[in-house]
Design an enzyme around this catalytic site. Structure first.
Site, short mmCIF file in Angstrom:
data_model
loop_
_atom_site.label_atom_id
_atom_site.label_comp_id
_atom_site.label_asym_id
_atom_site.label_seq_id
_atom_site.Cartn_x
_atom_site.Cartn_y
_atom_site.Cartn_z
N ARG A 62 0.82 -1.22 0.00
CA ARG A 62 0.00 0.00 0.00
C ARG A 62 0.85 1.26 0.00
O ARG A 62 0.44 2.29 -0.56
CB ARG A 62 -0.94 0.00 1.20
CG ARG A 62 -2.06 -1.01 1.00
CD ARG A 62 -3.02 -1.04 2.13
NE ARG A 62 -4.17 -1.85 1.78
CZ ARG A 62 -5.06 -2.31 2.64
NH1 ARG A 62 -4.94 -2.04 3.92
NH2 ARG A 62 -6.07 -3.03 2.24
N LYS B 189 -20.89 -16.06 1.25
CA LYS B 189 -22.29 -15.80 1.59
C LYS B 189 -23.07 -14.99 0.57
O LYS B 189 -22.57 -13.99 0.06
CB LYS B 189 -22.33 -15.04 2.91
CG LYS B 189 -21.90 -15.88 4.08
CD LYS B 189 -21.98 -15.07 5.34
CE LYS B 189 -21.76 -15.94 6.56
NZ LYS B 189 -21.77 -15.13 7.78
N GLY C 24 -10.12 -7.73 -1.98
CA GLY C 24 -10.35 -8.71 -0.93
C GLY C 24 -9.93 -10.11 -1.32
O GLY C 24 -8.85 -10.31 -1.88
N GLY D 204 -13.84 -3.40 0.42
CA GLY D 204 -15.15 -2.81 0.75
C GLY D 204 -15.58 -1.80 -0.28
O GLY D 204 -16.72 -1.79 -0.74
P1 AMP Z 1 -16.01 -13.75 0.61
O1 AMP Z 1 -15.23 -13.03 1.63
O2 AMP Z 1 -17.50 -13.72 0.82
O3 AMP Z 1 -15.61 -13.40 -0.82
O4 AMP Z 1 -15.67 -15.29 0.81
C1 AMP Z 1 -14.40 -15.82 0.58
C2 AMP Z 1 -14.32 -17.14 1.27
O5 AMP Z 1 -15.35 -17.98 0.77
C3 AMP Z 1 -13.03 -17.87 1.04
O6 AMP Z 1 -12.32 -17.92 2.25
C4 AMP Z 1 -13.46 -19.27 0.59
O7 AMP Z 1 -12.79 -20.31 1.26
C5 AMP Z 1 -14.92 -19.29 0.99
N1 AMP Z 1 -15.69 -20.25 0.17
C6 AMP Z 1 -15.79 -20.31 -1.15
N2 AMP Z 1 -16.53 -21.37 -1.53
C7 AMP Z 1 -16.89 -22.01 -0.40
C8 AMP Z 1 -17.63 -23.18 -0.13
N3 AMP Z 1 -18.15 -23.92 -1.12
N4 AMP Z 1 -17.81 -23.55 1.15
C9 AMP Z 1 -17.28 -22.80 2.15
N5 AMP Z 1 -16.55 -21.69 1.95
C10 AMP Z 1 -16.36 -21.31 0.70
#
Ligand code: AMP
Length: 397
Positions: free
Chosen positions: A40, A201, A354, A377
């Site tokens: 950064r 999620k 991210g 974010g």
């Molecule tokens: P996010 O911060 O919402 O972009 O989520 C990223 C995280 O989602 C990563 O650490 C991945 O390991 C997790 N992830 C992706 N696919 C899956 C899955 N099928 N089951 C559980 N975690 C997942």
């Protein structure tokens, strides 16, 4: 929201005092305080060097971590001043406070071509409250405000937005690039526009899905968030990530896709496992029929082919969120294959910040993308179509 904002090149900064908001929120070793990744700081150099080259006197500021109770040496920016000085090859004068007597005196004495760094803006309680008095004091040190902290533009804080009430405000090169690439892709994309969404999620990407359904030609959903869609379509998802409260929302989004004529692609096969573990044995199943005692961990080969094919003829691809648990090598192939598909297409490829940025870097494809956003974010806010206070406050071109 307009993304067409004046940059540091559109105002006269020669010999002027410039308040420069940077993103120096760097990771540090918990024990020694040593900076463990200076990416950064390096990213801020082009704007700083340009300003110094224009003989401006640069008063840089940033937050670092989340100090809750005012000044705390653990969150001091002094290590950043030292590292920045090494990178610039000139002294970075460190202030002992943000708008206190030391900062004010050093700013008043600062000469053209010199640079100083204020202490952590969050040492002032008014920072996160966007206190006008704090903003006014910060602004009083300078004649121009330059914002280059894209990672913080989704926050309306005194140093990211409030100061613009008192000074002509423009963007630095980092923000200008983010707005040009991300803003351009959303406002006027080269079509077809394909959005790939993944990650854990649905609930964290609701706004993104909803907004992109108004803009994109194709939306691809993978990762843990796909299983709530699968369940909403009547499939069985075993012990996979499921957000039962969001089933109706997924149905709504599927209906909206139909209505808007947006192609919505979901996984057709899934690599699942008996438990959430790096050692778990991958088993390939049909996504609509995940056994009761199995959890989906990655997309399967048929899905990889389906998703990769959709990327091939795209004009623009925006990717946010991994396709599976890429941190476990046995379940990283889906994410790797999508990164490869992005690397191979002629489309403009944009990776949201991210986890997706981390995945692309970890899998070795970073230099093959058109652009990787620097703000997690903030780039989500952009994809959600929300106004960014730290951008809205800048002068329009
Ligand atoms: P996010 O911060 O919402 O972009 O989520 C990223 C995280 O989602 C990563 O650490 C991945 O390991 C997790 N992830 C992706 N696919 C899956 C899955 N099928 N089951 C559980 N975690 C997942």
């Amino acid at each position: 929201m307009s993304y067409n904002k004046k940059t540091v090149k559109d105002v006269d900064v020669k010999g002027k005092k410039v308040l420069l908001r940077c993103d120096f929120n760097v990771p540090q070793d918990k024990q020694t305080g040593e900076i463990t990744d200076d990416k950064r700081i390096v990213a801020a150099l082009p704007t700083i060097q340009y300003l110094l080259g224009q003989n401006a006197a640069v008063i840089a500021c940033s937050h670092l971590g989340k100090p809750k109770e005012g000044p705390d040496p653990k969150f001091s920016l002094a290590p950043v001043a030292k590292r920045l000085g090494e990178l610039l090859g000139q002294e970075v004068i460190m202030a002992a406070d943000v708008v206190g007597p030391d900062a004010m005196a050093k700013a008043a004495a600062l000469q053209p071509g010199q640079i100083m760094l204020l202490e952590n803006t969050r040492f002032e309680k008014g920072e996160t409250k966007n206190d006008p008095e704090l903003a006014r004091k910060m602004a009083s040190m300078a004649q121009v405000y330059v914002s280059d902290a894209f990672g913080s533009v989704h926050r309306a804080h005194a140093s990211t937005a409030g100061v613009a009430d008192y000074l002509p405000a423009v963007s630095g090169f980092l923000i200008a690039k983010e707005l040009e690439v991300m803003g351009g892709a959303l406002a006027n994309p080269k079509r077809p526009l394909v959005a790939i969404l993944g990650g854990a999620k649905v609930s964290s990407k609701i706004g993104v899905i909803n907004n992109l359904l108004d803009i994109a030609d194709t939306i691809i959903v993978g990762g843990g968030m796909a299983y709530t869609f699968v369940k909403a379509m009547g499939g069985t998802v075993g012990t996979s990530l499921l957000e039962a409260d969001w089933l109706d929302y997924c149905k709504e989004m599927m209906a909206k896709a139909k209505e808007k004529n947006v192609r919505l692609l979901l996984p057709v096969d899934t690599l699942c496992a008996a438990e959430f573990s790096a050692d778990a044995k991958p088993e390939l199943v049909d996504t609509m029929h995940i056994p009761d005692d199995r959890m989906g961990m990655d997309i399967g080969p048929k899905t990889i082919a389906l998703f990769s094919d959709a990327v091939k003829d795209a004009g623009t691809v925006i990717w946010n969120g991994p396709m599976g648990v890429f941190e476990f090598p046995a379940f990283a192939e889906g994410t790797r294959a999508i990164a490869r598909a992005l690397a191979q297409t002629d489309a403009i490829t944009i990776v949201g910040g991210g986890d997706s940025a981390a995945a692309v870097a970890q899998l070795g494809f970073a230099d093959q993308m058109t652009y990787i956003s620097t703000g997690g974010g903030a780039s989500l806010y952009l994809l959600e179509g929300k106004a960014l206070p730290g951008v809205a406050c800048l002068l329009d071109k």
